[in-house]
Design a protein around this motif. Structure first.
Motif, PDB file in Angstrom:
ATOM      1  N   GLU A   1      47.961  42.655  28.072  1.00 42.90           N
ATOM      2  CA  GLU A   1      48.546  41.342  27.808  1.00 42.90           C
ATOM      3  C   GLU A   1      48.749  40.568  29.107  1.00 42.90           C
ATOM      4  N   TRP A   2      49.220  41.260  30.132  1.00 41.84           N
ATOM      5  CA  TRP A   2      49.481  40.577  31.397  1.00 41.84           C
ATOM      6  C   TRP A   2      48.191  40.202  32.112  1.00 41.84           C
ATOM      7  N   PHE A   3      47.122  40.965  31.894  1.00 37.99           N
ATOM      8  CA  PHE A   3      45.848  40.555  32.488  1.00 37.99           C
ATOM      9  C   PHE A   3      45.436  39.192  31.942  1.00 37.99           C
ATOM     10  N   LEU A   4      45.810  38.913  30.703  1.00 40.16           N
ATOM     11  CA  LEU A   4      45.494  37.623  30.111  1.00 40.16           C
ATOM     12  C   LEU A   4      46.480  36.541  30.556  1.00 40.16           C
TER      13      LEU A   4
ATOM     14  N   GLU B   1      31.402  27.664  37.254  1.00 42.02           N
ATOM     15  CA  GLU B   1      31.274  28.714  38.267  1.00 42.02           C
ATOM     16  C   GLU B   1      32.292  29.840  38.067  1.00 42.02           C
ATOM     17  N   PHE B   2      33.205  29.680  37.127  1.00 32.06           N
ATOM     18  CA  PHE B   2      34.238  30.697  36.931  1.00 32.06           C
ATOM     19  C   PHE B   2      33.640  31.938  36.272  1.00 32.06           C
ATOM     20  N   PRO B   3      34.014  33.146  36.746  1.00 31.05           N
ATOM     21  CA  PRO B   3      33.403  34.390  36.226  1.00 31.05           C
ATOM     22  C   PRO B   3      34.039  34.869  34.914  1.00 31.05           C
ATOM     23  N   PHE B   4      33.819  34.132  33.845  1.00 29.30           N
ATOM     24  CA  PHE B   4      34.399  34.506  32.547  1.00 29.30           C
ATOM     25  C   PHE B   4      33.959  35.905  32.120  1.00 29.30           C
ATOM     26  N   ILE B   5      32.683  36.200  32.250  1.00 28.29           N
ATOM     27  CA  ILE B   5      32.176  37.509  31.814  1.00 28.29           C
ATOM     28  C   ILE B   5      32.720  38.625  32.696  1.00 28.29           C
ATOM     29  N   GLY B   6      32.839  38.375  33.983  1.00 34.73           N
ATOM     30  CA  GLY B   6      33.429  39.362  34.879  1.00 34.73           C
ATOM     31  C   GLY B   6      34.861  39.692  34.491  1.00 34.73           C
ATOM     32  N   HIS B   7      35.618  38.694  34.066  1.00 36.24           N
ATOM     33  CA  HIS B   7      36.998  38.933  33.634  1.00 36.24           C
ATOM     34  C   HIS B   7      37.039  39.741  32.344  1.00 36.24           C
ATOM     35  N   LEU B   8      36.105  39.478  31.455  1.00 34.63           N
ATOM     36  CA  LEU B   8      36.045  40.288  30.236  1.00 34.63           C
ATOM     37  C   LEU B   8      35.761  41.750  30.565  1.00 34.63           C
TER      38      LEU B   8
ATOM     39  N   PRO C   1      38.612  44.315  41.865  1.00 36.71           N
ATOM     40  CA  PRO C   1      38.598  43.150  42.753  1.00 36.71           C
ATOM     41  C   PRO C   1      39.121  41.915  42.039  1.00 36.71           C
ATOM     42  N   VAL C   2      39.813  41.045  42.774  1.00 32.63           N
ATOM     43  CA  VAL C   2      40.204  39.742  42.247  1.00 32.63           C
ATOM     44  C   VAL C   2      38.987  38.840  42.420  1.00 32.63           C
ATOM     45  N   LEU C   3      38.337  38.504  41.334  1.00 32.75           N
ATOM     46  CA  LEU C   3      36.978  37.962  41.386  1.00 32.75           C
ATOM     47  C   LEU C   3      36.871  36.594  42.038  1.00 32.75           C
ATOM     48  N   THR C   4      37.931  35.805  42.006  1.00 33.66           N
ATOM     49  CA  THR C   4      37.842  34.453  42.557  1.00 33.66           C
ATOM     50  C   THR C   4      38.557  34.313  43.901  1.00 33.66           C
ATOM     51  N   ARG C   5      39.060  35.429  44.427  1.00 37.76           N
ATOM     52  CA  ARG C   5      39.788  35.378  45.694  1.00 37.76           C
ATOM     53  C   ARG C   5      39.188  36.407  46.642  1.00 37.76           C
ATOM     54  N   ALA C   6      38.608  35.916  47.700  1.00 39.98           N
ATOM     55  CA  ALA C   6      37.867  36.790  48.615  1.00 39.98           C
ATOM     56  C   ALA C   6      38.774  37.843  49.230  1.00 39.98           C
ATOM     57  N   ASN C   7      38.233  39.064  49.302  1.00 39.30           N
ATOM     58  CA  ASN C   7      38.888  40.171  50.000  1.00 39.30           C
ATOM     59  C   ASN C   7      40.261  40.509  49.414  1.00 39.30           C
ATOM     60  N   GLN C   8      40.383  40.461  48.092  1.00 37.02           N
ATOM     61  CA  GLN C   8      41.613  40.894  47.427  1.00 37.02           C
ATOM     62  C   GLN C   8      41.240  41.797  46.255  1.00 37.02           C
TER      63      GLN C   8
END
Length: 354
Positions: free
Chosen positions: A52-55, A74-81, A315-322
């Motif tokens: 739930e919190w991931f959402l 450009e947002f990684p929707f599939i990566g988040h899934l 990995p945090v997909l939209t934030r480099a090196n996190q």
């Protein structure tokens, strides 16, 4: 012969009594739960609440992504899934090993997981094809509708920190699409495509949210907004303590039964208590495991003899090196873990208070 049989029975009984006494002396009795029964929650929920919190984290990334002026396509929707289902797999395994199967909660996760899969899949397809075309026609310039979408995305995430998503007023946001943005202006193709898309999204979520809210209220009790904890080292002075902390019972030896606000505020306030030297012994009736997530550098690896169990890394997909680090700690070590994981190179994200 009868005397010999009776003697053997007495000897066996005496031996069993001795063994029972030895076992009682060696194996300590389980500690008495200090949390009132009405305030206890299953320990498995510290894990089951993560999906739930991931959402919340995913829309938070999306809001920051739009605020930074990046295109939705450009947002990684599939990566988040993929991350949602990978994390749920880890959660499923650890709860399956430790606890009885919580069919009700797993069903709920399945519902939100499937609906999010459909939503993100549709968004990915639409933004990659139609959205990308209108982005190109606008030459990278944001329309009023783009700016409204970014504003709504941030407001939605702030709302999720305290309330369930289905209570968000998407109807009011739908109205804004048509009242707060002009009907004509530069980049008309992008402008009207965004009106169409935001109208479809907000209207769909308003209807679906109303249905989910109605089903939830008819099927489940209203969730409690406090988490009760049994702590040691509770200060006599209230200076520096959270203002909304409620003391239920205080003992002369420094123990106290307290109530903290649930969800996002629990993380902030449990850290405040740890900084005041308060030690957690029981939370919502649980003394064994509690889940924490922190944001760590992308190249982080667990040091030798690190005292905490790492459930997963993503990995945090939209934030480099996190990367997001999910850590399991015993409740008795929560104060120490909070103090350590709230310092560089870590950023404390959330404590999952069942």
């Amino acid at each position: 012969m009868a005397t010999s049989m009776r003697a053997r029975r007495w000897s066996a009984a005496w031996l069993l009594l001795c063994l029972a006494g030895f076992a009682a002396a060696v194996v300590p009795a389980a500690p008495t739960q200090m949390t009132p029964e009405a305030d206890r929650r299953g320990e498995d929920q510290t894990f089951l609440t993560y999906p739930e919190w991931f959402l919340v984290y995913s829309p938070d990334e999306f809001a920051d992504f739009l605020k930074a002026g990046k295109n939705p396509s450009e947002f990684p929707f599939i990566g988040h899934l993929q991350q949602f289902w990978q994390a749920y797999g880890a959660i499923y395994r650890i709860t399956g090993d430790r606890y009885d199967f919580n069919g009700e909660y797993h069903t709920m996760i399945g519902v939100i997981g499937v609906s999010t899969t459909l939503e993100y899949g549709l968004k990915s397809a639409y933004e990659t094809v139609v959205g990308r075309v209108t982005e190109l026609t606008a030459g990278g310039t944001a329309t009023e509708e783009d700016r409204l979408a970014a504003e709504v995305a941030r407001d939605y995430v702030d709302f999720l920190a305290l309330q369930p998503w289905y209570e968000y007023d998407f109807s009011a946001r739908l109205k804004q699409v048509w009242t707060d943005t002009p009907w004509v202006g530069p980049n008309m193709l992008r402008k009207w495509e965004r009106k169409y898309w935001l109208t479809s999204e907000y209207a769909g979520k308003a209807i679906y949210g109303w249905l989910i809210g109605k089903a939830t209220r008819s099927s489940f009790e209203k969730p409690k907004l406090e988490t009760v904890a049994w702590v040691d080292g509770f200060p006599a002075e209230s200076t520096g303590l959270p203002s909304d902390l409620r003391v239920i019972r205080r003992e002369a030896d420094g123990h106290a039964l307290i109530a903290l606000p649930r969800y996002a505020p629990f993380t902030t306030e449990s850290l405040q208590l740890a900084q005041r030297g308060v030690r957690f012994e029981e939370i919502a009736g649980n003394r064994d495991a509690i889940l924490i997530t922190v944001i760590a550098p992308g190249d982080w690896r667990a040091p030798d003899r690190w005292p905490y169990r790492v459930l997963f890394l993503q990995p945090v997909l939209t934030r480099a090196n996190q990367q997001r680090l999910a850590v399991v700690v015993p409740v008795k070590d929560l104060d120490r873990a909070l103090l350590e994981l709230a310092q560089a190179p870590y950023r404390l994200e959330h404590v999952y208070d069942y």
